[in-house]
Motif scaffolding. Structure first.
Motif, PDB file in Angstrom:
ATOM      1  N   TYR A 164     -59.047  82.837 -33.026  1.00 17.72           N
ATOM      2  CA  TYR A 164     -58.592  81.944 -34.093  1.00 17.72           C
ATOM      3  C   TYR A 164     -59.767  81.177 -34.687  1.00 17.72           C
ATOM      4  CZ  TYR A 164     -53.868  82.820 -32.365  1.00 17.72           C
ATOM      5  OH  TYR A 164     -52.692  83.430 -31.983  1.00 17.72           O
ATOM      6  N   TYR A 166     -60.728  77.909 -37.766  1.00 18.77           N
ATOM      7  CA  TYR A 166     -60.273  76.805 -38.609  1.00 18.77           C
ATOM      8  C   TYR A 166     -61.296  76.692 -39.733  1.00 18.77           C
ATOM      9  CZ  TYR A 166     -58.226  72.143 -39.569  1.00 18.77           C
ATOM     10  OH  TYR A 166     -57.584  71.058 -40.128  1.00 18.77           O
ATOM     11  N   LYS A 228     -53.205  75.842 -33.731  1.00 16.60           N
ATOM     12  CA  LYS A 228     -53.712  74.469 -33.747  1.00 16.60           C
ATOM     13  C   LYS A 228     -54.065  74.017 -32.332  1.00 16.60           C
ATOM     14  CE  LYS A 228     -52.511  69.824 -35.327  1.00 16.60           C
ATOM     15  NZ  LYS A 228     -51.477  69.010 -36.032  1.00 16.60           N
ATOM     16  N   MET A 231     -57.352  75.807 -31.182  1.00 16.60           N
ATOM     17  CA  MET A 231     -58.592  75.304 -31.775  1.00 16.60           C
ATOM     18  C   MET A 231     -58.875  73.849 -31.401  1.00 16.60           C
ATOM     19  SD  MET A 231     -60.054  77.808 -33.251  1.00 16.60           S
ATOM     20  CE  MET A 231     -61.362  76.869 -34.018  1.00 16.60           C
ATOM     21  N   MET A 238     -62.229  68.634 -34.663  1.00 21.97           N
ATOM     22  CA  MET A 238     -61.626  69.260 -35.844  1.00 21.97           C
ATOM     23  C   MET A 238     -60.411  68.496 -36.351  1.00 21.97           C
ATOM     24  SD  MET A 238     -61.826  73.331 -35.025  1.00 21.97           S
ATOM     25  CE  MET A 238     -63.349  74.253 -35.291  1.00 21.97           C
ATOM     26  N   TRP A 247     -58.518  72.597 -45.063  1.00 27.02           N
ATOM     27  CA  TRP A 247     -58.701  73.452 -43.887  1.00 27.02           C
ATOM     28  C   TRP A 247     -57.436  74.248 -43.602  1.00 27.02           C
ATOM     29  CZ3 TRP A 247     -63.537  73.550 -41.937  1.00 27.02           C
ATOM     30  CH2 TRP A 247     -64.385  72.476 -42.260  1.00 27.02           C
ATOM     31  N   PHE A 249     -55.924  77.812 -40.920  1.00 31.66           N
ATOM     32  CA  PHE A 249     -56.180  78.649 -39.749  1.00 31.66           C
ATOM     33  C   PHE A 249     -56.179  80.125 -40.128  1.00 31.66           C
ATOM     34  CE2 PHE A 249     -54.367  74.737 -38.071  1.00 31.66           C
ATOM     35  CZ  PHE A 249     -55.221  74.450 -37.009  1.00 31.66           C
TER      36      PHE A 249
END
Length: 280
Positions: A164, A166, A228, A231, A238, A247, A249
């Motif tokens: 993943y 971001y 979420k 990350m 973040m 931002w 994903f």
């Protein structure tokens, strides 16, 4: 009579000069960067001075003296940055207490013969990687372009093998991906401690490297909660990044898993074996 007191006057002048020198020397020692950095409080109240204006930090703690031609300020007074909003934003963007970050490393990698497990190990315990795209920038349009990204395949106790990201549309790499979503993400075991402990050069085949090739896609709404958590649990800062940068994903849908973790060639790991393996 004057001759009798002349040596005394000379001694007094020398003594004054010595005292003045000692004072300046002690200030120079006090502002040692090691002392300030090691003991600095990186809370939201103090961090702005560290992040916005290092000169301001020295001015707050150690006011200038008349020796340098500046006015003397009271040691108790703090000289605030000119733009408090910038300072506050900097603090929110970049400062957080280190205990919020869990240690993202394992004691030792799997045996090199277990290639699928090794690949999952590297993918899971790497906090960042090198992403390669085909550039859309005018001067290098159509040429390879590389960039560093923070990544996660899940919280430390929950590895998925799915990488993943971001990202922000303001990034050149994201612009490249809109034009051509296919990319390669490379990790090196040199990021951790293992290769250093074994005294392996990063290009030594025994210092494993992993390249994941695939298609970058935006994370679907039903997957956003996990993305979420993946990350932000690994990169807590973040959560403070400005929403104005829009931002979002993304994740890498794998096509190929390429691994070199020993002398004598590389391994192309079937996706089924990769996802069945565990890094733990």
């Amino acid at each position: 009579m004057k001759a009798r007191y002349f040596p005394l006057a000379v001694f007094a002048n020398v003594l004054c000069l010595s005292l003045s020198y000692t004072l300046r020397s002690s200030v120079s020692w006090v502002v040692s960067s090691n002392d300030v950095v090691e003991d600095a409080d990186l809370s939201d109240e103090v961090a702005p001075a560290l992040l916005v204006d290092s000169a301001g930090l020295w001015k707050q703690a150690y006011p200038s003296s008349n020796v340098l031609g500046d006015s003397v300020e009271s040691p108790g007074e703090l000289v605030k940055p000119d733009n408090e909003n910038v300072a506050q934003i900097s603090s929110r963007l970049f400062s957080y207490r280190l205990e919020k970050v869990k240690k993202s490393g394992s004691s030792s990698p799997p045996p090199h013969q277990e290639t699928a497990r090794t690949a999952r190990y590297i993918a899971h315990y790497s906090d960042w990687g090198h992403l390669s795209t085909i550039s859309t920038q005018d001067k290098i349009k159509g040429l390879p372009f590389g960039n560093i990204f923070s990544v996660s395949d899940g919280p430390l106790d929950n590895s998925t093998g799915v990488i993943y990201f971001y990202v922000t549309p303001m990034d050149n790499t994201v612009s490249d991906l809109k034009s051509n979503p296919y990319t390669s993400l490379t990790f090196s075991e040199a990021e951790g401690e293992f290769c250093r402990q074994m005294v392996y050069d990063p290009e030594d085949p025994r210092c494993a490297r992993l390249t994941l090739t695939g298609k970058m896609v935006e994370v679907a709404p039903e997957e956003l909660i996990f993305a979420k958590e993946a990350m932000f649990s690994r990169h807590p800062v973040m959560a403070k990044w400005p929403v104005g940068h829009k931002w979002f994903f993304m994740k890498l849908e794998l096509i190929q898993v390429w691994l070199q973790d020993w002398i004598g060639g590389i391994s192309l790991i079937p996706l089924e074996d990769y996802f069945k393996a565990t890094p733990f």
